[in-house]
Enzyme design. Structure first.
Site, PDB file in Angstrom:
ATOM      1  N   SER A 173      -5.282  -8.688   9.906  1.00 50.59           N
ATOM      2  CA  SER A 173      -4.453  -9.356   8.903  1.00 50.59           C
ATOM      3  C   SER A 173      -3.205 -10.034   9.466  1.00 50.59           C
ATOM      4  O   SER A 173      -2.475 -10.685   8.732  1.00 50.59           O
ATOM      5  CB  SER A 173      -4.071  -8.377   7.803  1.00 50.59           C
ATOM      6  OG  SER A 173      -3.063  -7.529   8.261  1.00 50.59           O
ATOM      7  N   LYS A 232       2.207  -3.921   1.104  1.00 45.12           N
ATOM      8  CA  LYS A 232       2.833  -4.921   1.980  1.00 45.12           C
ATOM      9  C   LYS A 232       3.931  -5.675   1.238  1.00 45.12           C
ATOM     10  O   LYS A 232       5.012  -5.910   1.783  1.00 45.12           O
ATOM     11  CB  LYS A 232       1.773  -5.904   2.484  1.00 45.12           C
ATOM     12  CG  LYS A 232       0.846  -5.298   3.529  1.00 45.12           C
ATOM     13  CD  LYS A 232      -0.215  -6.291   3.905  1.00 45.12           C
ATOM     14  CE  LYS A 232      -1.134  -5.742   4.982  1.00 45.12           C
ATOM     15  NZ  LYS A 232      -2.239  -6.640   5.261  1.00 45.12           N
TER      16      LYS A 232
END
Ligand code: ADP
Length: 816
Positions: free
Chosen positions: A682, A725
């Site tokens: 990611s 996140k």
């Protein structure tokens, strides 16, 4: 019967009837004479030639035997000595002379006077057979004295010296303690060889009897010895127990135990097994190791709640009240739990409903489980599975092992004391496996409603019904839960808390709880809202509130000391006071780098303890096209870096980068916090952005963070853990978060506070990312030639500032 006797002249002699005795020729006999008639006979004999006829009476019980009650054959004896005793009795010493037979009884009063004739025995002729018989009899005699040792040595010598069968028979018979009837038979036998044969037969039989007797007596002795030993030891034990104040007898113990087993009303199979064990226990020597093993086994079994249970009270309103009372926020989680409880109420037998609470540490998984137990009115037990590697941790050890114990499930039931508690299997994702078996497969058996009706623990060694137990599990990382277990679970995810949530939790729950725990009233200690905010920002950095609670506890402890010294003290904790109580701030303002910089990008990572910022630095230097990757990057992340470089190469001219940059410059990609392993795809967009920025010498906006996987063609692919996140981005003061367009639906899950402060930019391609993140758009190259003189981008002039983020409890950072 033809007898080889020669009738001689008859003679009369007073006769003395012997009771139980038989006189033999050549035998010296000493005995007491008490009967009047016998004394008279003696007196008469003494007055004449001191000869007397000694003959056995047939019936021992006869006190006054007449002629018919005495045997026919007796012995004429010479009186050697008589001793008169004060009690009118006489002690007689007589010596047997020869055999005689009664012909008639002359008179019976005042004593027996008998007419006798001497019987001569057949003369002995020595033959080999008779010699053999003598030796055989002597050896029998030897054997006899071995078993019957009270024979004086001179008799033994006498036996050896006798060379005549008849004499030997008489001698042995006289000196053995045989039945008088047997002796009489020997006396009556006039043939010497036959007499000795008869004797040897009697002797043989006697030896056998003696041997048997010895055996019996030995056994009896051993038994007595054993009994005595046991008795002695038991007495000693009893004395010791009495000294120790434990005065129950073992029998009493066993009886008590049996009574307890019966009283426990176990299922028949189990009761039978325990009673059997109890019987075994009674046979064991008390205090032996095995006895104590059985005893503690029975104790453990009896302590299990075989048929003790609490009544379920599923009342949704009450459950909601309890959940709300104990937990701030967590609306969705509470909703899900109430749904599960509602289903349970409608269909109590529903199987397979095992809730798994997944989330970072300290977000309230354990305490939610506790509240559920309270709401249901069930007992609550927590079983920590972290670090469990051995199957026997779950299903116990067999009793044959030293120190064996039941497994954790049975131990939990024992602790709960009911057979329908709520058992929380904590940290199910932290279980491992080793060569001794896989605990997760044992756990499957526990959780599977088809199998857990008869759960078999190795120690308990009989089935226990777990179907009434409500199991709840927790995990930090759902992906680490063994697949078959995961399939059986109803996963409820708990996310990290926002600053605001933490504030409310602290103010409404943690502080009152800790104050109460420390015996402090709210009037004595106040923590101002500003102090709480500071506590959250400067003293903790975590997804949950565990450390926050710890810090509050620390404040309470420090203040408790003051309150003890001064009862009337009142403390208000302000942000300034925090420093005094807890020391200097542990975390500086977490806001990421405050300046836009070339080659420094804010990536975002997800870990099992929550989301975090993952800054990535890229430096481009003159070189030969080497690519350096540092910062404990995993394989996937390294590949993702290479993909990013190739992707940039494909659009080099559009970005104004020399097409052969990969041969002229070395590129170094580094992720700070170098010791913390990082992996996952990611960070792809972040790396591509940082490389472009370094190559184009264009700074990256410091208030932008990004996450997304990159492909060779510059597409941005979706990632996981967006909620965590974005929370990290919000905490770090990020204004814009670039996310893959495919993750847009996940925005629903995101906390509204985060959404209020952070702007999300869904993108599909890397070009969109660059447009948003770089402070200016790179100037495309007109032609290769123009691009040639481009100055080599150097390491940023502004010193590299790594954002001060500290990975808290995680061991690896996984940008996904
Ligand atoms: P976990 O099991 O997820 O690691 P815990 O349940 O042990 O976390 O929670 C740690 C502490 O935080 C507990 O004292 C718990 O009561 C408290 N806590 C966590 N979340 C909340 C919340 N939403 N409201 C009130 N207290 C909370």
């Amino acid at each position: 019967m033809s007898r080889n006797t020669e009738l001689q002249n008859t003679f009369t002699l007073p006769a003395l009837a012997l009771r139980g005795l038989v006189m033999f020729p050549g035998m010296l006999l000493q005995f007491d004479v008490g009967r009047k008639k016998s004394v008279e006979a003696l007196e008469s004999a003494m007055q004449s030639d001191q000869l007397i006829f000694l003959v056995a009476q047939k019936n021992l019980g006869d006190n006054d035997p007449d002629g018919s009650q005495i045997y026919k054959t007796g012995v004429v004896a010479k009186i050697r000595q008589i001793i008169r005793r004060s009690d009118e009795g006489i002690r007689l010493f007589a010596e047997g002379l020869y055999r005689a037979e009664v012909i008639s009884v002359a008179k019976t009063e005042p004593y027996l006077l008998t007419e006798l004739c001497r019987v001569e025995t057949a003369p002995y002729r020595k033959t080999t057979r008779s010699e053999a018989l003598i030796r055989y009899t002597q050896s029998l005699f030897e054997e006899y004295i071995q078993n019957y040792s009270h024979i004086p040595p001179d008799i033994v010598i006498g036996v050896i010296q006798k060379k005549d069968c008849g004499e030997l028979a008489d001698y042995i018979a006289a000196n053995l303690s045989l039945d008088y009837t047997e002796k009489q038979k020997i006396l009556e036998e006039l043939n010497p060889v036959r007499r000795l044969q008869k004797l040897s037969m009697v002797l043989k039989k006697e030896i056998q009897i003696l041997a048997l007797e010895a055996k019996i007596s030995q056994r009896a002795k051993e038994q007595i010895d054993e009994n005595q030993k046991e008795y002695f030891l038991r007495e000693q034990m009893r004395a010791i127990s009495e000294e120790l104040g434990e005065n129950d007898s073992p029998q009493q113990d066993a009886d008590d135990l049996k009574a307890r087993i019966k009283k426990a009303k176990l299922p028949p199979l189990q009761e039978e097994k325990l009673l059997k064990e109890c019987d075994r226990l009674m046979k064991m020597p008390e205090g032996s190791h095995e006895a104590s093993v059985i005893e503690s086994y029975i104790d453990t079994c009896l302590e299990l709640p075989w048929n003790k249970s609490t009544k379920d009270r599923i009342n949704l309103k009450r459950a909601k009240r309890i959940l709300d009372r104990d937990h701030y926020g967590l609306t969705k989680v509470k909703e899900r739990i109430l749904e599960v409880l509602a289903v349970r109420k409608l269909s109590p037998d529903i199987s397979g409903q095992i809730i798994c609470l997944v989330g970072p540490p300290g977000v309230g998984k354990t305490s939610i489980a506790h509240s559920i137990a309270e709401a249901l009115g069930r007992k609550y037990v927590r079983v920590s599975l972290g670090g469990v590697r051995d199957e026997s941790d779950i299903v116990g050890h067999r009793r044959t092992y030293i120190g064996s114990m039941p497994g954790r499930i049975i131990a939990a039931l024992k602790q709960a004391g009911t057979n329908n508690p709520l058992i929380l299997l904590d940290e199910i994702d932290k279980m491992g496996s080793n060569f001794r078996g896989d605990p997760s497969s044992a756990l499957l058996e526990v959780l599977d409603p088809d199998q857990n009706k008869s759960f078999y623990d190795h120690y308990i060694d009989m089935p226990f019904d777990l179907s009434n137990v409500m199991f709840l599990t927790t995990a930090n990382d759902a992906s680490e839960i063994p697949e078959p277990l995961y399939d059986r679970m109803d996963v409820i995810t708990l996310g990290s808390y926002t600053h605001e949530e933490k504030y409310h939790i602290a103010a409404e729950h943690l502080i009152p709880k800790q104050l109460k725990k420390h015996g402090i009233t709210p009037k004595m200690l106040k923590i101002t809202p500003a102090a709480i905010h500071k506590l959250i920002d400067a003293y903790t950095r975590e997804a949950g509130v565990r450390n926050l609670e710890r810090q509050i506890a620390a404040i309470c402890r420090k203040c408790a000391k003051v309150f003890v010294e001064d009862k009337n003290a009142k403390i208000t904790v302000t942000p300034e006071k925090l420093r005094e109580l807890l020391g200097p701030e542990k975390y500086k303002d977490e806001t990421a780098n405050k300046h836009d910089m070339v080659g420094l990008v804010n990536g975002l990572a997800w870990t099992s303890v929550g989301g975090m910022m993952l800054p990535i630095e890229v430096a481009v230097m003159d070189g030969t096209g080497k690519i350096e990757l540092t910062g404990s990057l995993g394989d996937v992340m390294k590949e993702s870096a290479k993909t990013a470089i190739s992707c940039i190469r494909t659009r080099a001219s559009a970005l104004g980068i020399s097409h052969d940059f990969y041969t002229k410059y070395d590129i170094h990609i580094h992720a700070p916090e170098g010791a913390v392993p990082k992996d996952g795809p990611s960070a792809g967009t972040a790396m591509a952005t940082a490389i472009t920025s370094a190559l184009c010498n264009i700074p990256i906006r410091h208030d932008v963070a990004m996450t997304g996987e990159i492909t060779l063609l510059g597409r941005v692919l979706p990632i996981g853990g967006l909620k965590e996140k974005s929370m990290a981005a919000y905490r770090n003061g990020i204004k814009t978060v670039i996310i893959p367009a495919d993750n847009e639906p996940d925005l629903e899950e995101i906390d509204s506070v985060v959404k209020d402060h952070v702007h999300f930019e869904p993108v599909e391609r890397i070009d969109q990312v660059l447009k948003i993140a770089l402070t200016r758009v790179p100037t495309p190259m007109c032609s290769e030639k123009e691009a040639e003189p481009r100055t080599v981008p150097t390491v940023p002039k502004v010193p590299v500032q790594t954002p001060e983020h500290k990975p808290t409890e995680q061991s690896s950072v996984i940008p996904q």
